[in-house]
Each structure stands twice: as structure tokens, then as C-alpha cells.
Write an enzyme that holds these catalytic residues in place. Sequence first.
Site, PDB file in Angstrom:
ATOM      1  N   ASP A  35      -3.595  -7.169   1.399  1.00 24.64           N
ATOM      2  CA  ASP A  35      -3.298  -6.074   2.106  1.00 24.64           C
ATOM      3  C   ASP A  35      -3.394  -6.615   3.560  1.00 24.64           C
ATOM      4  OD1 ASP A  35      -3.497  -3.887   0.090  1.00 24.64           O
ATOM      5  OD2 ASP A  35      -5.398  -4.700  -0.280  1.00 24.64           O
ATOM      6  N   ASP A 176      -1.967   0.060  -8.144  1.00 25.52           N
ATOM      7  CA  ASP A 176      -3.110  -0.561  -7.104  1.00 25.52           C
ATOM      8  C   ASP A 176      -4.051   0.590  -6.893  1.00 25.52           C
ATOM      9  OD1 ASP A 176      -4.452  -1.632  -4.855  1.00 25.52           O
ATOM     10  OD2 ASP A 176      -2.795  -1.674  -3.743  1.00 25.52           O
TER      11      ASP A 176
END
Length: 229
Positions: A35, A176
Site C-alpha cells: 500500500d 482487499d
Amino acid sequence: MEHIRISPSLMTMNLDKFKEEITFLDQHIDSFHVDIMDGRFVPNLSLSPWFIQETRKLTSKPMSAHLMVMDPSFWVQQLIDIRCEIICLPAERINGIAFRLIDQIHAAGLKAGVVLNPETPLDTIMPYIDILDKITVMTVDPGFAGQRFLHKMLDRIRELRTLREQNSYHYEIELDGSTNKSHWKAIHDAKPDVYVIGKSGLFGLTNHIENSWEQMKQEFEETTGQKFA
């Protein structure tokens, strides 16, 4: 026995055990999920291209960068420069530059994906869905671990699978958000291709990655009735 394609979210790993956890996971997973947040697209700062370079010293597994940034063009070139295998763009920030960025990534011999936040309509990506290599469906609000799981997003995964079958698209479907014991059964029934898994489903289960991995497998098997390979 079913092969489950896991992409651990390195934002949630134990950074004080960086080498130990990456070295162990390298033997078991298909890719790593990184991320990258700029503190503006979401109110948090997270990993970076530098982090990907450091991780590469311990693994040859593909890196998938999830961009949560206001200026994806700036980050795309950095990720191309370090040869990040999969670059996933925020659908909300690429209107007007989507084809340019996707072509730029493909021209470098890398894979291009897009990430859909829960409130973003699927129609947003339809103009370029046929050239995507991955679509990541967020089942939580982005930016922080531990957000509420949004069950209705599982229908989006099913819709994307139907679209792929009907049109011979080639993208992978990735889920996710809150991939853990409470949701394994519902997630598995929706049949994403890749499972991003973080603190609640892996890294936070025990103090040791080997034990956490075994507990994750056990929870998957108990809730889904399927053997984990």
C-alpha cells in the site's frame, strides 16, 4: 485441496520482524501487496517504492503496488523505474489519464491494475476494462486496517467474474479488506482470484509468522470446508 492465492498486505506486517516474516512468506505466497498512501487521498501515510526495493532483497515474488494517492502519474513512473510487477491505480483519480497510464505501464512490460473503492461505481472503469490485468475490489473503506467489512462488495466480485467470462477479458480479480475468520466463507464463495490478507487474518494472529500462517490455514479450512494448499 485448493490452491489459495494469497497476497499479504505488508502495511500490516511486524516491521521489527521484517526479514523473518518476508523470508517465511516467500516460501508460501504468490505476491506481496504494498500500500502506497500520500496522506491526501486517504488520511494516512504508508509504504513507498523504497520499501519495495528493500523487500526485493529478500524475495523474487511479484510486488503489487496499491496506489492510494492524489497524483498517480508521479508514482507510476517511480514504480516503473524500480520494475514493480503490478501497478494498481486508484479509479477515482485517473479520469482523463487512464489510457495514458495503463499504456505507459504496459510499454514498460509491467501489469496494470485498477482499484475500486466501495462507493465507486463499476461503470467508472468500463471504458478501459478490456486492457486491465487486475481489478482490486475494496471490501472496506480504504486507508486503515480494521475497517468494517462490506458484504455487498462480494456481488461486485461476482459481476466482474461474469463480465470476464462473457467478454473474454483477462484481468485477475483481487479482494482487499478484512480477509479473516469472520468472512472467509463469504469471500471464498464469491471466488476472487487473489486474496489480500492483513493484520486480522494473518499478521495479528500470533507473535510468530509461522504460527500465524498455520492458524490462518486452519481458520480457512474450518470456515470453508476446503483444504488449503
